[in-house]
Design a protein around this motif. Structure first.
Motif, PDB file in Angstrom:
ATOM      1  N   GLU A 171       0.858  -1.188   0.000  1.00  0.00           N
ATOM      2  CA  GLU A 171       0.000   0.000   0.000  1.00  0.00           C
ATOM      3  C   GLU A 171       0.889   1.231   0.000  1.00  0.00           C
ATOM      4  OE1 GLU A 171      -2.485  -0.146   3.432  1.00  0.00           O
ATOM      5  OE2 GLU A 171      -3.409  -2.075   2.896  1.00  0.00           O
ATOM      6  N   ILE A 172       0.314   2.375  -0.324  1.00  0.00           N
ATOM      7  CA  ILE A 172       1.082   3.615  -0.295  1.00  0.00           C
ATOM      8  C   ILE A 172       0.235   4.731   0.293  1.00  0.00           C
ATOM      9  CG2 ILE A 172       0.431   4.328  -2.649  1.00  0.00           C
ATOM     10  CD1 ILE A 172       3.356   5.377  -2.918  1.00  0.00           C
ATOM     11  N   VAL A 173       0.857   5.548   1.132  1.00  0.00           N
ATOM     12  CA  VAL A 173       0.220   6.736   1.694  1.00  0.00           C
ATOM     13  C   VAL A 173       0.871   7.934   1.011  1.00  0.00           C
ATOM     14  CG1 VAL A 173      -0.261   8.066   3.773  1.00  0.00           C
ATOM     15  CG2 VAL A 173      -0.131   5.569   3.891  1.00  0.00           C
ATOM     16  N   SER A 174       0.122   8.606   0.148  1.00  0.00           N
ATOM     17  CA  SER A 174       0.699   9.639  -0.723  1.00  0.00           C
ATOM     18  C   SER A 174      -0.189  10.876  -0.748  1.00  0.00           C
ATOM     19  CB  SER A 174       0.847   9.070  -2.143  1.00  0.00           C
ATOM     20  OG  SER A 174       1.161  10.074  -3.087  1.00  0.00           O
ATOM     21  N   ASN A 175       0.418  12.012  -1.061  1.00  0.00           N
ATOM     22  CA  ASN A 175      -0.409  13.213  -1.242  1.00  0.00           C
ATOM     23  C   ASN A 175      -1.069  13.218  -2.618  1.00  0.00           C
ATOM     24  OD1 ASN A 175       1.543  14.318  -3.129  1.00  0.00           O
ATOM     25  ND2 ASN A 175       2.716  15.155  -1.406  1.00  0.00           N
ATOM     26  N   GLY A 176      -0.677  12.291  -3.505  1.00  0.00           N
ATOM     27  CA  GLY A 176      -1.353  12.112  -4.781  1.00  0.00           C
ATOM     28  C   GLY A 176      -0.901  13.014  -5.904  1.00  0.00           C
ATOM     29  N   TYR A 177      -0.052  13.991  -5.620  1.00  0.00           N
ATOM     30  CA  TYR A 177       0.322  14.977  -6.649  1.00  0.00           C
ATOM     31  C   TYR A 177       1.138  14.340  -7.776  1.00  0.00           C
ATOM     32  CZ  TYR A 177       1.564  19.566  -8.540  1.00  0.00           C
ATOM     33  OH  TYR A 177       1.700  20.666  -9.357  1.00  0.00           O
ATOM     34  N   ASN A 214       6.330  26.020  -3.462  1.00  0.00           N
ATOM     35  CA  ASN A 214       6.313  27.353  -4.072  1.00  0.00           C
ATOM     36  C   ASN A 214       5.006  28.092  -3.819  1.00  0.00           C
ATOM     37  OD1 ASN A 214       4.472  26.114  -5.756  1.00  0.00           O
ATOM     38  ND2 ASN A 214       5.766  26.186  -7.593  1.00  0.00           N
ATOM     39  N   GLY A 215       4.118  27.483  -3.005  1.00  0.00           N
ATOM     40  CA  GLY A 215       2.858  28.120  -2.647  1.00  0.00           C
ATOM     41  C   GLY A 215       1.702  27.811  -3.579  1.00  0.00           C
ATOM     42  N   LYS A 216       1.945  27.090  -4.660  1.00  0.00           N
ATOM     43  CA  LYS A 216       0.897  26.785  -5.628  1.00  0.00           C
ATOM     44  C   LYS A 216      -0.057  25.734  -5.084  1.00  0.00           C
ATOM     45  CE  LYS A 216       0.236  25.141 -10.385  1.00  0.00           C
ATOM     46  NZ  LYS A 216       0.925  24.639 -11.606  1.00  0.00           N
ATOM     47  N   GLY A 217      -1.347  25.865  -5.403  1.00  0.00           N
ATOM     48  CA  GLY A 217      -2.349  24.912  -4.961  1.00  0.00           C
ATOM     49  C   GLY A 217      -2.178  23.557  -5.612  1.00  0.00           C
ATOM     50  N   THR A 218      -2.748  22.527  -4.986  1.00  0.00           N
ATOM     51  CA  THR A 218      -2.546  21.153  -5.458  1.00  0.00           C
ATOM     52  C   THR A 218      -3.839  20.379  -5.703  1.00  0.00           C
ATOM     53  OG1 THR A 218      -2.432  20.337  -3.162  1.00  0.00           O
ATOM     54  CG2 THR A 218      -0.350  21.002  -4.213  1.00  0.00           C
ATOM     55  N   PHE A 219      -4.972  20.932  -5.311  1.00  0.00           N
ATOM     56  CA  PHE A 219      -6.236  20.203  -5.340  1.00  0.00           C
ATOM     57  C   PHE A 219      -6.589  19.698  -6.753  1.00  0.00           C
ATOM     58  CE2 PHE A 219     -10.837  19.849  -5.695  1.00  0.00           C
ATOM     59  CZ  PHE A 219     -11.208  19.201  -4.522  1.00  0.00           C
ATOM     60  N   ALA A 220      -6.523  20.580  -7.735  1.00  0.00           N
ATOM     61  CA  ALA A 220      -6.951  20.221  -9.090  1.00  0.00           C
ATOM     62  C   ALA A 220      -6.090  19.095  -9.660  1.00  0.00           C
ATOM     63  CB  ALA A 220      -6.894  21.435 -10.009  1.00  0.00           C
ATOM     64  N   ARG A 221      -4.781  19.169  -9.427  1.00  0.00           N
ATOM     65  CA  ARG A 221      -3.867  18.144  -9.941  1.00  0.00           C
ATOM     66  C   ARG A 221      -4.139  16.786  -9.272  1.00  0.00           C
ATOM     67  NH1 ARG A 221       1.620  18.136 -11.673  1.00  0.00           N
ATOM     68  NH2 ARG A 221       2.330  15.965 -11.810  1.00  0.00           N
ATOM     69  N   ILE A 222      -4.341  16.792  -7.966  1.00  0.00           N
ATOM     70  CA  ILE A 222      -4.613  15.534  -7.253  1.00  0.00           C
ATOM     71  C   ILE A 222      -5.919  14.920  -7.751  1.00  0.00           C
ATOM     72  CG2 ILE A 222      -5.110  14.496  -5.006  1.00  0.00           C
ATOM     73  CD1 ILE A 222      -3.402  16.711  -3.753  1.00  0.00           C
ATOM     74  N   LEU A 223      -6.936  15.760  -7.885  1.00  0.00           N
ATOM     75  CA  LEU A 223      -8.243  15.260  -8.335  1.00  0.00           C
ATOM     76  C   LEU A 223      -8.126  14.678  -9.735  1.00  0.00           C
ATOM     77  CD1 LEU A 223     -10.997  15.246  -6.923  1.00  0.00           C
ATOM     78  CD2 LEU A 223     -11.619  17.219  -8.317  1.00  0.00           C
ATOM     79  N   GLN A 224      -7.362  15.322 -10.590  1.00  0.00           N
ATOM     80  CA  GLN A 224      -7.150  14.808 -11.947  1.00  0.00           C
ATOM     81  C   GLN A 224      -6.470  13.443 -11.910  1.00  0.00           C
ATOM     82  OE1 GLN A 224      -4.902  17.490 -14.459  1.00  0.00           O
ATOM     83  NE2 GLN A 224      -4.348  15.859 -15.876  1.00  0.00           N
ATOM     84  N   ASN A 225      -5.562  13.269 -10.973  1.00  0.00           N
ATOM     85  CA  ASN A 225      -4.823  12.005 -10.886  1.00  0.00           C
ATOM     86  C   ASN A 225      -5.673  10.844 -10.396  1.00  0.00           C
ATOM     87  OD1 ASN A 225      -2.437  13.122 -11.813  1.00  0.00           O
ATOM     88  ND2 ASN A 225      -1.562  13.422  -9.780  1.00  0.00           N
ATOM     89  N   ILE A 226      -6.625  11.112  -9.515  1.00  0.00           N
ATOM     90  CA  ILE A 226      -7.339  10.009  -8.858  1.00  0.00           C
ATOM     91  C   ILE A 226      -8.692   9.691  -9.479  1.00  0.00           C
ATOM     92  CG2 ILE A 226      -6.183  10.426  -6.672  1.00  0.00           C
ATOM     93  CD1 ILE A 226      -8.663  11.794  -5.637  1.00  0.00           C
ATOM     94  N   VAL A 227      -9.192  10.537 -10.368  1.00  0.00           N
ATOM     95  CA  VAL A 227     -10.486  10.245 -10.978  1.00  0.00           C
ATOM     96  C   VAL A 227     -10.306   9.453 -12.273  1.00  0.00           C
ATOM     97  CG1 VAL A 227     -11.628  12.234  -9.977  1.00  0.00           C
ATOM     98  CG2 VAL A 227     -10.537  12.457 -12.217  1.00  0.00           C
TER      99      VAL A 227
END
Length: 227
Positions: A171-177, A214-227
């Motif tokens: 298993e892996i525990v990741s931030n998903g980015y 660098n302060g950039k948001g990560t939500f959109a990239r993570i969601l793109q990766n997991i859907v």
């Protein structure tokens, strides 16, 4: 019957979300279904419908006689001392591409596993697993995908020595980015069949907490990766 003490109830878009924090069961009910559930809990004479049976099966609701704390301890001990499986939690790196304000690991970010350490880690695992045991590895961090080379190295050594254990899964525990489709397929080839990804609420809340260095948001990239 009673609502499990570990079930969290939240109203979402005029529907009721039920989440059991022990078994990770999640169910979305209409207001009418939730009202029927409350009536069922408060009246033992009501018939148990298919929905209520399902909720009981998911541990959203439990029998009045069940001591949930005792059952939780029993389940935890069974997994902890199960002789048929041995589990190793490995941090291939403590480095991370995020800068979460609540992170307690920031002072350890320069520590990344070397090739030699990866080899010795694999050898240690094989030395401490028996032929009749299932072998499980949990990849942790930091952000473990920043130590992908070590994940590959350790996994390949383990897989080449399959006679040392009964079976192998991870298993892996990741931030998903960094969890692109290509990376996911690679992890799958190394027996990683489960990934725990963290989202801190909606995009506004998440990006205010879990941003890149660098302060950039990560939500959109993570969601793109997991859907």
């Amino acid at each position: 019957m009673k609502l499990s003490q570990y079930t969290i109830v939240e109203e979402v878009d005029n529907e009721i979300l039920l989440y059991n924090s022990v078994y990770s069961a999640i169910v979305l009910l209409t207001q009418s279904e939730f009202h029927d559930l409350q009536s069922f809990i408060n009246n033992d004479n009501l018939e148990k419908t298919e929905l209520f049976s399902y909720l009981e099966n998911q541990n959203i609701i439990v029998s009045d006689e069940i001591d949930e704390e005792a059952r939780l301890v029993s389940v935890a001990n069974e997994k902890r001392y199960n002789p048929s499986q041995v589990t190793f939690t490995i941090a291939p790196t403590m480095n991370c591409n995020f800068s979460c304000f609540y992170c307690y690991e920031q002072g350890f970010r320069q520590h990344t596993m070397t090739t030699e350490t990866a080899k010795k880690t694999a050898e240690f695992i094989l030395k401490n697993v028996l032929p009749h045991q299932s072998l499980k590895v949990i990849w942790y961090g930091g952000e473990p995908l920043m130590g992908l080379n070590s994940i590959k190295a350790i996994s390949e050594i383990i897989m080449k020595n399959e006679k040392k254990y009964k079976n192998f899964n991870a298993e892996i525990v990741s931030n998903g980015y960094l969890l692109t489709e290509k990376v996911a397929q690679l992890l799958k080839s190394y027996h990683v069949n489960y990934a725990q990804i963290t989202l801190d609420g909606d995009q506004i809340n998440h990006d205010s907490r879990r941003c890149l260095t660098n302060g950039k948001g990560t939500f959109a990239r993570i969601l793109q990766n997991i859907v």
